[in-house]
Design an enzyme around this catalytic site. Structure first.
Site, PDB file in Angstrom:
ATOM      1  N   ASP A   1       0.825  -1.194   0.000  1.00  0.00           N
ATOM      2  CA  ASP A   1       0.000   0.000   0.000  1.00  0.00           C
ATOM      3  C   ASP A   1       0.864   1.251   0.000  1.00  0.00           C
ATOM      4  O   ASP A   1       2.086   1.198   0.166  1.00  0.00           O
ATOM      5  CB  ASP A   1      -1.010  -0.015   1.154  1.00  0.00           C
ATOM      6  CG  ASP A   1      -0.352   0.027   2.516  1.00  0.00           C
ATOM      7  OD1 ASP A   1       0.504   0.895   2.729  1.00  0.00           O
ATOM      8  OD2 ASP A   1      -0.721  -0.790   3.386  1.00  0.00           O
ATOM      9  N   ILE A   2       0.227   2.392  -0.181  1.00  0.00           N
ATOM     10  CA  ILE A   2       0.947   3.645  -0.385  1.00  0.00           C
ATOM     11  C   ILE A   2       1.816   4.024   0.802  1.00  0.00           C
ATOM     12  O   ILE A   2       2.845   4.688   0.661  1.00  0.00           O
ATOM     13  CB  ILE A   2      -0.059   4.770  -0.721  1.00  0.00           C
ATOM     14  CG1 ILE A   2       0.685   5.995  -1.255  1.00  0.00           C
ATOM     15  CG2 ILE A   2      -0.920   5.108   0.488  1.00  0.00           C
ATOM     16  CD1 ILE A   2      -0.223   7.014  -1.886  1.00  0.00           C
TER      17      ILE A   2
END
Length: 244
Positions: free
Chosen positions: A120-121
């Site tokens: 994820d980011i």
């Protein structure tokens, strides 16, 4: 025993992805017990021998797999909410200078390149991007047994039985998680070894035992380790390197 679609059998046997299988079948590059199959949707018995012609094998050999040290702030797949996708980091200028692969970077290596196991980011570390459906299936299929290892920095006070629950006993989205291997590395860092990858799994697991994740780094997928690959740089998966 029933006949099964040949493309499904090929994917289950690790020959290629189902999409690739359909493309090979259309081109007449697939044989079942030595006979060419060229009609999409064709079926075979589960014990029949399926082989790829040399044209398909050459196409697979030409496909690349790239190992990227993804920094925080990049999404793994398509661009979203103004954030750049990790693939934009891959260029001749960002290739790790000690990459031993004989391949020369070319724009065609970006075509069809997709993440096999997302980060994820807010996470960093080893991100695998591949053109090879066999590798993608090996890493992200539901029955994959490839370990993924993470170093996770946390805040908060863990529940009394929290470490035991992280190892086995938690559920997400109403389904029990597979057993994991979770241990303390120091007073604020855990090591997670998982064989699955649900969305934001580690963060959600930690929340259930009173911890907040403030840093997450993937350092290994199967036999492939991040090593000293610098953030924002990449290298090719070399011939002979295997995840299993």
């Amino acid at each position: 025993m029933e006949k099964i679609r040949i493309s499904k059998l090929m994917a289950e046997r690790g020959l290629c992805s189902r999409r690739e299988a359909d493309a090979y079948i259309e081109r007449g590059w697939v044989r079942v017990d030595g006979a060419v199959v060229s009609e999409l949707g064709s079926k075979a018995w589960p014990d029949q021998k399926i082989t790829l012609d040399k044209q398909a094998q050459r196409r697979q050999t030409a496909r690349v797999t790239i190992l990227l040290n993804k920094p925080v702030g990049y999404v793994s797949g398509q661009a979203e909410q103004g954030y750049r996708p990790a693939i934009t980091l891959i260029s001749a200028a960002t290739r790790y200078r000690v990459d031993k692969s004989p391949l020369r970077f070319e724009p065609g290596h970006l075509r069809g390149l997709a993440p096999a196991g997302r980060l994820d980011i807010d996470s960093q570390g080893l991100l695998v991007l591949t053109q090879d459906g066999r590798i993608a299936r090996q890493l992200i299929n539901e029955d994959s047994e490839i370990e993924k290892e993470y170093l996770v920095r946390v805040q908060g006070k863990i529940a009394g039985n929290g470490l035991a629950m992280l190892n086995h006993g938690l559920s997400l989205d109403g389904k029990p998680l597979r057993p994991a291997h979770v241990s303390w590395q120091n007073e604020d860092q855990l090591r997670f070894i998982l064989q699955e990858g649900k969305k934001r799994q580690i963060r959600r697991m930690c929340e259930q035992v009173g911890l907040k994740v403030i840093g997450l780094k993937r350092v290994r997928m199967g036999r492939i380790v991040l090593g000293d690959l610098p953030p924002g740089q990449w290298r090719y998966l070399k011939d002979g390197e295997r995840f299993l």
